[in-house]
Scaffold this active site. Structure first.
Site: not given
Length: 491
Positions: A75, A156, A180
């Site tokens: 990420k 996310s 997330s």
């Protein structure tokens, strides 16, 4: 296609010299080139360096660790030395001033992965500074669900989940503050683990809310999840919040036996607005556990109804503090002309931050201001204690708790654009665990037959979309969760 292998499968083939590390990495890079134009999961590809690392590993010929030679995506909040890391924000992207942030060091997690020979092949899309539940606030644009590109991948860590689901990597790493990791794992049909707070190090990972953030893997199987956790978990001298509690062998916990286990089914997670197909799948999952010899126990977590409101006071307060460092001087976007220092700060932050980040900064600053601190922040901390006590009391009666991961399958891109409350309520089943600091995992549930690969087409049929089952355990109860998940997914 080598890119659709699990960690376990790829390791066996590498060790037997059936495939090479270069071939495995190239297969993932080729898949990114082939499908990422449609789903937008990868924001930076590190192909040349990854292939160089793969060639070195092939030359050494040693595949003693399960992650040696395994390509992964991180990420875009994980610092990796010399690799652009932007948190998917124009504040760090440097598109206007050329000051894209290049970390001078590796996060503890990526350092540990690379130490055993795992190969970073790039960065995945995320909501800006991880603020969102759909990966729609990214400066790089929305990540789309590989199962239906008219829908979101969740957030996310939507880029990481979508990349795993689309076989663009063998595994990925993400962060979970308010769900997330679990949220996009549920939407994309992969396996996502939020660990106990302090089980993994946050050093070198850009913070949103420091008392809530955790980092963890998104994988293609329960066994893969255990393998990654074995590598990244444990005490870190660079992160004082990490626990010195010893790390067990998580793969050894995968015995697949849940006989005699007491599993709680909280009534507060079966609420009005819960999609009927989601409820059906979760109750079917409860029946599967019961058929395997577990006891299903109806329980209550009475303060669940306050969890979202509590989270959305505490989280913005910490956001307000953490975002203060991005001022265009130490980090981030800068502007050339300003009439004063205050004017400079206003211009830098107005241009650099997107709407959701600004919104949370303002809410947090307001809640922490004189006259409102006691009314909002302090009261929310008290409710947080009550939520934690709910789980402590429940785990005196049951070993694990199961629930839906999300109230609905993946929603349409832009579906919550005009309703921010609806977007925040995406976290309704995910923030209580955060406030309590307990581990939880999302695993996919499917009606028969289980799909063999993502569809990558647009359509209306929600019955074909993944639905996540959330399994919760007590603090440092990852072993119990993984074993139960392994038993369930083996059926």
């Amino acid at each position: 296609m080598l890119n659709n292998l699990t960690i376990t499968e790829a390791h066996k083939k590498l060790k037997s010299k059936e495939i090479s590390c270069v071939e495995l990495v190239q297969s993932c890079l080729d898949q990114i080139d082939k499908v990422d134009g449609d789903i937008n999961a990868v924001v930076y590809k590190n192909g040349e360096k990854a292939l160089e690392e793969a060639a070195k590993i092939d030359a050494a010929g040693k595949f003693d660790h399960p992650l040696t030679g395994i390509p992964y995506l991180a990420k875009d909040v994980y610092c990796e030395k010399g690799i652009p890391t932007t948190a998917c924000s124009n504040m760090l992207r440097g598109e206007k001033d050329g000051k894209t942030y290049m970390p001078p060091y590796d996060s503890t997690t990526t350092k540990r992965l690379k130490a055993v020979g795992a190969i970073s092949i790039g960065k995945t899309n995320t909501d800006e500074f991880t603020m969102g539940a759909s990966t729609e606030t990214s400066c790089y644009g929305v990540t789309k669900n590989p199962h239906d590109t008219s829908r979101v991948a969740g957030g996310s860590s939507g880029g990481s989940a979508a990349a795993v689901a689309a076989d663009e990597c063998i595994f990925a790493i993400g962060t979970d503050t308010g769900g997330s990791i679990r949220h996009p794992a549920g939407f994309c049909g992969c396996y996502g683990m939020r660990v106990t707070y302090g089980r993994t190090s946050r050093y070198g990972v850009m913070s949103m809310a420091s008392s809530l953030d955790t980092i963890g893997p998104l994988c293609k199987s329960v066994e893969d999840t255990a393998i990654v956790l074995n590598t990244i978990a444990g005490k870190d001298p660079f992160d004082a919040t990490t626990s010195d509690k010893s790390v067990p062998d998580y793969t050894a916990a995968l015995k697949g036996d849940v006989k005699g286990l007491k599993i709680g089914l909280p009534k507060e997670y079966f609420i009005e607005g819960l999609d009927s197909e989601v409820e059906k799948r979760i109750r079917e999952a409860a029946q599967v556990f019961e058929d395997m010899g577990a006891e299903i126990v109806d329980i209550s977590l009475p303060h669940t109804k306050y969890a979202v409101a509590t989270y959305y006071v505490l989280c913005p307060c910490e956001v307000s503090s953490n975002m203060a460092r991005y001022d265009g001087i130490r980090f981030g976007n800068s502007v050339k002309k300003s009439e004063s220092l205050v004017d400079y700060y206003e211009n830098v932050r107005s241009e650099g931050f997107g709407d959701e980040v600004k919104r949370r900064i303002m809410i947090g600053t307001y809640a922490l201001s004189a006259g409102y601190y006691d009314a909002y922040y302090r009261k929310s901390q008290k409710v947080r204690t009550l939520v934690k006590k709910d789980f402590s009391d429940a785990f005196e009666k049951v070993d694990l708790i199961i629930s839906p991961t999300t109230p609905t399958p993946a929603f349409k891109v832009g579906g919550h654009a005009d309703d921010l409350v609806a977007m925040y309520l995406e976290d309704v089943f995910l923030v209580s665990q955060v406030l309590a600091g307990i581990p939880a995992m999302s695993v996919p549930t499917y009606s028969s037959p289980r799909p063999s690969s993502p569809r990558r087409t647009s359509g209306e049929a929600t019955s074909e979309l993944p639905i996540g089952l959330q399994i919760m355990g007590p603090q440092f109860g990852e072993e119990k969760i993984l074993n139960a998940a392994h038993a369930f997914c083996s059926k």
